[in-house]
Design an enzyme around this catalytic site. Structure first.
Site, short mmCIF file in Angstrom:
data_model
loop_
_atom_site.label_atom_id
_atom_site.label_comp_id
_atom_site.label_asym_id
_atom_site.label_seq_id
_atom_site.Cartn_x
_atom_site.Cartn_y
_atom_site.Cartn_z
N GLU A 43 -26.24 -34.13 8.18
CA GLU A 43 -25.03 -34.73 8.74
C GLU A 43 -23.80 -33.85 8.45
O GLU A 43 -23.60 -33.38 7.33
CB GLU A 43 -24.83 -36.12 8.13
CG GLU A 43 -23.61 -36.86 8.63
CD GLU A 43 -23.39 -38.17 7.89
OE1 GLU A 43 -22.71 -39.05 8.45
OE2 GLU A 43 -23.90 -38.34 6.75
N LYS A 116 -22.62 -42.79 15.56
CA LYS A 116 -23.03 -43.58 14.40
C LYS A 116 -22.53 -45.01 14.52
O LYS A 116 -21.33 -45.26 14.70
CB LYS A 116 -22.48 -42.91 13.14
CG LYS A 116 -22.93 -43.50 11.83
CD LYS A 116 -22.44 -42.60 10.70
CE LYS A 116 -22.87 -43.06 9.33
NZ LYS A 116 -22.45 -42.09 8.28
N CYS A 153 -27.17 -41.27 8.71
CA CYS A 153 -26.88 -41.66 7.33
C CYS A 153 -26.89 -43.17 7.11
O CYS A 153 -27.95 -43.76 7.01
CB CYS A 153 -25.59 -41.00 6.87
SG CYS A 153 -25.49 -40.86 5.06
#
Length: 292
Positions: A43, A116, A153
């Site tokens: 990331e 995300k 993540c």
């Protein structure tokens, strides 16, 4: 038989963007030499993990997809090596900012982006200052080698995300990551918990999971994180089959037979026996039926 070789990678990042990109390119080349066709980088690898602190200057790091030189660079590499590369970047779209992955297929084409969905907010991981929650929905891309689902993540802690991508036909789940020590409590080592969550996604959905984390210690004014690496790959039953250590620049690989995985999944009956009509409480915040 439908064999595919996947790679998880990890590296330390500095404030030198070109150096970071060069190191990432080296990891991709190494993975390709090992036979990897799908290669995952971590990331936000273009820079240090700036989300440790809230500073308006870091918004300068964001770029629109079509103007991001790193994505253009890795699109050329993907085409040259014939590999699939999900590339993490800080996206600016008009007045909005996102933590985004661009999916680059083996011919160098950008198939689209995933933004995300779950945005953390805590000491050292202050992402809500920078990123809006993603609006793309969870996605699965049909690439040259496999159908790929990607979470970023904090997404990896939520079983709903993994299940949705499985339902959409993913063969593999990929998670680029930046996680390490807790600035307010360095004794809190979440590494095992972190891995176990994703092993659960793998086992419950009968899909391999590929995870790439960063390494090294990054110090900001009032915050410090030591990223614990440990990038890993599970098989389709949740067992770790390849894992890097906590501190070394690494490439780990695994080979999977996706046709066999699909047959095993169908025979086991996990998706046959689902009862979506009984899961309505998943749409609630507190486990109570909505009162109309």
């Amino acid at each position: 038989m439908n064999q595919v070789t996947v790679a998880a990678t990890q590296m330390a990042c500095s404030d030198d963007r070109k150096e970071n990109i060069d190191h990432a390119e080296n990891l991709v080349a190494t993975a390709s030499k090992k036979g990897a066709q799908i290669i995952l980088l971590q990331e936000l690898f273009e820079t240090r993990y700036f989300c440790q602190e809230e500073k308006q200057a870091y918004f300068r790091l964001a770029t629109p997809l079509e103007k991001n030189s790193t994505i253009k660079h890795f699109a050329k590499i993907a085409k040259k090596l014939g590999v699939v590369l999900p590339i993490s970047f800080f996206e600016r779209k008009n007045k909005a900012f996102y933590n985004t992955v661009a999916m680059i297929d083996a011919d160098g084409s950008v198939l689209g982006t995933y933004r995300k969905c779950h945005i953390p907010d805590g000491p050292g991981y202050e992402e809500k200052f920078y990123f809006k929650p993603g609006d793309t929905g969870f996605k699965v891309w049909s690439t040259k080698y496999a159908n790929l689902g990607v979470g970023i993540c904090w997404d990896q802690w939520f079983p709903e995300a993994a299940r949705i991508m499985a339902l959409q036909g993913a063969d593999l789940l990929l998670y680029p990551t930046a996680i390490g020590s807790e600035p307010v409590d360095e004794t809190n080592d979440s590494k095992n918990h972190w891995q176990t969550c994703m092993q659960g996604h793998s086992a419950c959905n009968m899909l391999p999971v590929i995870v790439s984390n960063r390494i090294g210690t990054e110090q900001f004014d009032n915050s410090q994180i030591t990223f614990y690496g440990s990038s890993f790959i599970t098989d389709n039953k949740g067992q770790i089959v390849a894992q890097a250590d906590r501190s070394s620049k690494s490439v780990v690989t695994a080979i999977f037979d996706l046709e066999l995985h699909r047959l095993e999944m169908a025979a086991w009956g996990l998706f046959r026996d689902r009862r979506p009509s009984q899961y309505s409480l998943l749409l609630s915040n507190d486990g109570e039926e909505e009162i109309v």
